[in-house]
Design a protein around this motif. Sequence first.
Motif, PDB file in Angstrom:
ATOM      1  N   PRO A   1       0.804  -1.217   0.000  1.00 57.84           N
ATOM      2  CA  PRO A   1       0.000   0.000   0.000  1.00 57.84           C
ATOM      3  C   PRO A   1       0.839   1.269   0.000  1.00 57.84           C
ATOM      4  CG  PRO A   1       0.165  -0.852   2.216  1.00 57.84           C
ATOM      5  CD  PRO A   1       0.874  -1.855   1.331  1.00 57.84           C
ATOM      6  N   VAL A   2       0.228   2.350  -0.462  1.00 56.66           N
ATOM      7  CA  VAL A   2       0.743   3.702  -0.260  1.00 56.66           C
ATOM      8  C   VAL A   2       0.077   4.218   1.007  1.00 56.66           C
ATOM      9  CG1 VAL A   2       0.851   6.055  -1.147  1.00 56.66           C
ATOM     10  CG2 VAL A   2       1.085   4.107  -2.717  1.00 56.66           C
TER      11      VAL A   2
ATOM     12  N   GLN B   1       4.994   3.278  -0.701  1.00 53.23           N
ATOM     13  CA  GLN B   1       5.393   4.681  -0.567  1.00 53.23           C
ATOM     14  C   GLN B   1       4.738   5.272   0.675  1.00 53.23           C
ATOM     15  OE1 GLN B   1       3.933   7.346  -3.620  1.00 53.23           O
ATOM     16  NE2 GLN B   1       5.618   8.807  -3.342  1.00 53.23           N
ATOM     17  N   VAL B   2       5.411   6.256   1.274  1.00 47.35           N
ATOM     18  CA  VAL B   2       4.861   6.961   2.435  1.00 47.35           C
ATOM     19  C   VAL B   2       4.667   8.422   2.076  1.00 47.35           C
ATOM     20  CG1 VAL B   2       5.167   7.578   4.854  1.00 47.35           C
ATOM     21  CG2 VAL B   2       6.042   5.386   4.019  1.00 47.35           C
TER      22      VAL B   2
ATOM     23  N   LYS C   1      -3.657  15.963  -1.914  1.00 43.14           N
ATOM     24  CA  LYS C   1      -2.403  15.344  -1.452  1.00 43.14           C
ATOM     25  C   LYS C   1      -2.576  13.864  -1.133  1.00 43.14           C
ATOM     26  CE  LYS C   1      -0.807  19.542  -1.594  1.00 43.14           C
ATOM     27  NZ  LYS C   1      -0.073  19.988  -2.802  1.00 43.14           N
ATOM     28  N   LEU C   2      -3.817  13.455  -0.848  1.00 38.08           N
ATOM     29  CA  LEU C   2      -4.076  12.053  -0.493  1.00 38.08           C
ATOM     30  C   LEU C   2      -4.374  11.178  -1.702  1.00 38.08           C
ATOM     31  CD1 LEU C   2      -6.280  12.462   2.734  1.00 38.08           C
ATOM     32  CD2 LEU C   2      -3.834  11.955   2.589  1.00 38.08           C
ATOM     33  N   ARG C   3      -4.454  11.763  -2.861  1.00 37.55           N
ATOM     34  CA  ARG C   3      -4.759  10.962  -4.053  1.00 37.55           C
ATOM     35  C   ARG C   3      -3.628   9.946  -4.282  1.00 37.55           C
ATOM     36  NH1 ARG C   3      -9.296  12.228  -6.092  1.00 37.55           N
ATOM     37  NH2 ARG C   3     -10.127  14.351  -5.930  1.00 37.55           N
ATOM     38  N   GLY C   4      -4.030   8.711  -4.479  1.00 33.57           N
ATOM     39  CA  GLY C   4      -3.069   7.635  -4.669  1.00 33.57           C
ATOM     40  C   GLY C   4      -2.780   6.867  -3.403  1.00 33.57           C
TER      41      GLY C   4
ATOM     42  N   TYR D   1       0.567  -2.296  12.071  1.00 37.40           N
ATOM     43  CA  TYR D   1      -0.294  -3.453  11.823  1.00 37.40           C
ATOM     44  C   TYR D   1      -1.607  -3.012  11.193  1.00 37.40           C
ATOM     45  CZ  TYR D   1       0.747  -8.263  13.234  1.00 37.40           C
ATOM     46  OH  TYR D   1       1.162  -9.569  13.258  1.00 37.40           O
ATOM     47  N   ALA D   2      -2.195  -1.931  11.743  1.00 40.92           N
ATOM     48  CA  ALA D   2      -3.461  -1.433  11.216  1.00 40.92           C
ATOM     49  C   ALA D   2      -3.285  -0.855   9.814  1.00 40.92           C
ATOM     50  CB  ALA D   2      -4.033  -0.372  12.154  1.00 40.92           C
ATOM     51  N   ALA D   3      -2.185  -0.139   9.605  1.00 39.59           N
ATOM     52  CA  ALA D   3      -1.937   0.459   8.288  1.00 39.59           C
ATOM     53  C   ALA D   3      -1.746  -0.596   7.209  1.00 39.59           C
ATOM     54  CB  ALA D   3      -0.708   1.364   8.357  1.00 39.59           C
ATOM     55  N   LEU D   4      -1.153  -1.729   7.583  1.00 44.90           N
ATOM     56  CA  LEU D   4      -0.935  -2.815   6.627  1.00 44.90           C
ATOM     57  C   LEU D   4      -2.155  -3.734   6.520  1.00 44.90           C
ATOM     58  CD1 LEU D   4       2.780  -3.697   7.458  1.00 44.90           C
ATOM     59  CD2 LEU D   4       1.899  -2.400   5.516  1.00 44.90           C
TER      60      LEU D   4
END
Length: 369
Positions: free
Chosen positions: A22-23, A49-50, A78-81, A229-232
């Motif tokens: 994920p980005v 990407q971060v 800015k959050l697109r993608g 963990y939550a982000a992934l």
Amino acid sequence: MSSPDREVRVARNDTAPAARRPVVAVTGAASGPGALLTQRLAESEEVKQVLAIDERRGEVTEAQWHVLDVRDPAIAEKLRGADVVVHLAVDLDLGTDPAARTAYNVRGTQTVLTAAAAAGVRRVVLCTSAMVYGALPDNDVPLAEDAELRATAEATGVGDLLEIERLGERAPRAHPGLNVTVVRPAVLVGGTDTALTRYFESPRLLVVAGSRPTWQFCHVEDLVGALEYAALEKVEGELAVGCEGWLEQEEVEELSGIRRMELPSAVALGAASRLHRLGLTPSPAGDLAYTMHPWAVSGSRLHAAGWRPRWTNEEVLAELLEEVAGRHTVAGRRLGRKDATTLGAAGATVALVGTAAIVRRARKARRRA
């Protein structure tokens, strides 16, 4: 206490296909937990990407930085993608004006959730606190993650956190397809300054007679691991995070070497309320509940997903005591070294019980103004 050589007990899947990586966007990325998470995600082979968002540029050069206020609607572009947004731009500073703090926290969260939905983000991770469960004498020990949120807005920042939780709960209904995960840490330690960490800066530990506190800590490194963990997308829903188990008040006193100062409930709460109302202390009386009643959490959902804390309560308490060494606080108010020496441990009792002189001085000052 440093932990660079600690065994990492969080399972990783470093062989994940690139197409699934994920980005991840992180707000509040320049400092605190946001900076640590940004660095950790930037180093992860599981992340494509971060995107780092803050009002100033941070030090993680591997991230793509966007410098703006999270309340700015331009954040949607800015959050697109991005696939996931971890929203950590929340102000819980004791020195911030409460009205300004609430306006920032609520408007910022509203904007991020709306912008994320507009940008096609599939998940937003919010970070609040286990304080939202409330500290009550009849709480289960530990609390299940799906326990009712019974906190009130009487403690520092808790009203903001409850509103953030409500916004997160409503967002998927308003924006179908948007998943919202909420992470609720126990007493956070590691470069933090809160009413609960200041409790350990006092010459005596205030204990309200008849109370039954339980102390459960969460090191910032463990919070970052849970957020990763939550982000992934390895776990979702409402997640509580903290050390395994908890410490009773007697254990805290033995480990810290700080003696207690026991007061009747009416005296402690009344004094705390008067001192805060006069602007002499940053902490409202509601903060005392979290040192009186249990609010330890189980963390079962993270555990079921394979996550484990790397720190114990005893280790985090030792880290906290190292951090606050040399600081002097009475009733939540920081004192200079000279004032602390003059006041001493006995003076701590006077500060809490004998507030009449303080009230008189404040009234005289107002009349002279």
